[in-house]
Design a protein around this motif. Structure first.
Motif, PDB file in Angstrom:
ATOM      1  N   SER A 152       0.793  -1.215   0.095  1.00 35.15           N
ATOM      2  CA  SER A 152       0.031   0.062   0.180  1.00 35.15           C
ATOM      3  C   SER A 152       0.845   1.063   0.099  1.00 35.15           C
ATOM      4  CB  SER A 152      -1.017  -0.074   1.068  1.00 35.15           C
ATOM      5  OG  SER A 152      -0.147   0.081   2.395  1.00 35.15           O
ATOM      6  N   PHE A 153       0.186   2.442  -0.192  1.00 41.57           N
ATOM      7  CA  PHE A 153       1.134   3.615  -0.009  1.00 41.57           C
ATOM      8  C   PHE A 153       1.576   3.795   1.313  1.00 41.57           C
ATOM      9  CE2 PHE A 153       1.086   8.299   1.059  1.00 41.57           C
ATOM     10  CZ  PHE A 153       2.052   8.600   0.116  1.00 41.57           C
ATOM     11  N   ASP A 154       0.873   3.725   2.235  1.00 35.89           N
ATOM     12  CA  ASP A 154       1.351   3.720   3.666  1.00 35.89           C
ATOM     13  C   ASP A 154       2.797   2.756   3.774  1.00 35.89           C
ATOM     14  OD1 ASP A 154      -0.379   5.635   4.389  1.00 35.89           O
ATOM     15  OD2 ASP A 154      -1.938   4.105   5.246  1.00 35.89           O
ATOM     16  N   ALA A 181       4.716   1.737   1.562  1.00 42.96           N
ATOM     17  CA  ALA A 181       5.793   2.355   0.703  1.00 42.96           C
ATOM     18  C   ALA A 181       6.448   3.628   1.476  1.00 42.96           C
ATOM     19  CB  ALA A 181       5.524   2.730  -0.559  1.00 42.96           C
ATOM     20  N   ARG A 182       5.576   4.452   2.129  1.00 44.07           N
ATOM     21  CA  ARG A 182       6.000   5.711   2.839  1.00 44.07           C
ATOM     22  C   ARG A 182       6.896   5.443   3.945  1.00 44.07           C
ATOM     23  NH1 ARG A 182       3.987   7.765   7.280  1.00 44.07           N
ATOM     24  NH2 ARG A 182       2.204   6.602   7.038  1.00 44.07           N
ATOM     25  N   LEU A 183       6.557   4.147   4.688  1.00 46.76           N
ATOM     26  CA  LEU A 183       7.294   3.983   5.704  1.00 46.76           C
ATOM     27  C   LEU A 183       8.659   3.214   5.156  1.00 46.76           C
ATOM     28  CD1 LEU A 183       4.590   1.964   8.145  1.00 46.76           C
ATOM     29  CD2 LEU A 183       5.972   4.253   8.652  1.00 46.76           C
ATOM     30  N   LEU A 212      10.134   3.971   2.575  1.00 46.26           N
ATOM     31  CA  LEU A 212      11.263   5.243   2.212  1.00 46.26           C
ATOM     32  C   LEU A 212      11.551   6.075   3.188  1.00 46.26           C
ATOM     33  CD1 LEU A 212      12.290   7.141  -0.274  1.00 46.26           C
ATOM     34  CD2 LEU A 212      10.002   8.236  -0.008  1.00 46.26           C
ATOM     35  N   LEU A 213      10.926   6.247   4.317  1.00 46.39           N
ATOM     36  CA  LEU A 213      11.485   6.886   5.766  1.00 46.39           C
ATOM     37  C   LEU A 213      12.529   6.209   6.395  1.00 46.39           C
ATOM     38  CD1 LEU A 213       7.850   8.158   6.955  1.00 46.39           C
ATOM     39  CD2 LEU A 213       9.783   9.539   5.990  1.00 46.39           C
ATOM     40  N   TRP A 256      10.123   2.992  12.536  1.00 48.52           N
ATOM     41  CA  TRP A 256       9.495   2.516  11.092  1.00 48.52           C
ATOM     42  C   TRP A 256       9.543   1.382  10.588  1.00 48.52           C
ATOM     43  CZ3 TRP A 256      12.044   8.055   9.742  1.00 48.52           C
ATOM     44  CH2 TRP A 256      11.060   8.952  10.113  1.00 48.52           C
ATOM     45  N   THR A 315      15.603   0.045  -1.865  1.00 45.22           N
ATOM     46  CA  THR A 315      15.362   1.423  -1.949  1.00 45.22           C
ATOM     47  C   THR A 315      16.605   2.048  -1.628  1.00 45.22           C
ATOM     48  OG1 THR A 315      13.028   1.068  -1.160  1.00 45.22           O
ATOM     49  CG2 THR A 315      14.188   3.359  -0.996  1.00 45.22           C
TER      50      THR A 315
END
Length: 279
Positions: free
Chosen positions: A52-54, A56-58, A60-61, A156, A182
């Motif tokens: 999910s987008f969430d 992927a965001r975690l 990346l962070l 994260w 990543t």
């Protein structure tokens, strides 16, 4: 595994830039992480991850935070010796405990806060090689910044792993592979744009670069799996055992001598970790 990775990173940092040493940590780790995930699926039946987008965001962070933490730790290697650099970066344990208490609804008891204070004293001792009044603010700030970035990384990572809802080994392996891929892409893009000669420097040091990636991958498998099972504060404080291995490597391999003040500081970091675990 992490102690040996740090030792090889210190040796490479004498010949290659900070970005290059950081890339060495991830460069060959992706195939190892992919092989590990493949073997897990051969023995553990599990579905594909619900991305999910969430998520992927975690990822990346966490990737950016770990890149920054590694780069800062390599800067510490150049400021002080190997054992002290790692000792300062180990402030991540008490920082993670504090962040967990404030942002993740995990309040600390007085015993835990005692551990935090002991850890803070340890970091202060390690950052100050001279008299008590002549603290090295540069070393202290870089060490605390490295610890903060490492703490954010693991917080994260744990959130991303729990989000998948798969068997803990599978969840940890997916997060590990996602983070390493990543990080590799980010660092490769940066180095190609800013310092392409660094890739040549790594190419001519294949054994050292492979050793860093190998030990980093094995260490990360342990970290990511443990954080899929337990809270970050417990995992990172237990992981302080690394400091003892670091001392042995520092003395036997790098022939570095620690002052009594340094030994006290590293010992207090371990004590602070134990207090947090007991709490």
């Amino acid at each position: 595994m992490q102690s040996w990775r740090n030792a090889f990173q210190k040796r490479l940092s004498q010949e290659v830039s900070t970005a290059g040493v950081t890339l060495a940590r991830f460069l060959y780790a992706s195939p190892l992480a992919a092989l590990y995930l493949y073997l897990l699926y051969r023995f553990i039946p599990a579905p594909s991850p619900p991305l999910s987008f969430d998520f992927a965001r975690l990822i990346l962070l966490a990737s950016l935070a770990q890149i920054a933490a590694t780069a800062l730790m390599i800067m510490l290697f150049r400021l002080r010796n190997y054992a002290i650099g790692v000792g300062l970066a180990k402030s991540e344990a008490v920082i993670a405990a504090g962040l967990g208490a404030v942002f993740f609804s995990a309040p600390l008891s007085w015993v835990a806060w005692s551990g935090v204070l002991v850890g803070a004293l340890a970091v202060w001792l390690l950052s100050n090689p001279g008299p008590l009044r002549s603290i090295s603010w540069k070393t202290l700030l870089i060490g605390l910044s490295s610890g903060l970035c490492f703490a954010l990384t693991v917080l994260w990572v744990r959130e991303a792993s729990l989000m998948l809802g798969l068997p803990f080994l599978i969840s940890a392996a997916w997060v590990l592979l996602s983070v390493i891929l990543t990080q590799t892409l980010i660092l490769l893009a940066w180095i190609l744009l800013r310092e392409p000669h660094t890739l040549k420097a790594l190419w001519f040091r294949p054994k050292l670069t492979l050793a860093i990636s190998f030990f980093s991958a094995l260490g990360s498998v342990g970290w990511f799996t443990a954080m899929s099972l337990e809270s970050v504060a417990l995992v990172k404080t237990l992981g302080q055992i690394e400091v003892l291995f670091t001392l042995l490597i520092s003395a036997q391999w790098f022939r570095e001598r620690l002052k009594p003040r340094d030994v006290w500081g590293i010992g207090l970091i371990v004590l602070g970790a134990l207090l947090v675990i007991l709490a």
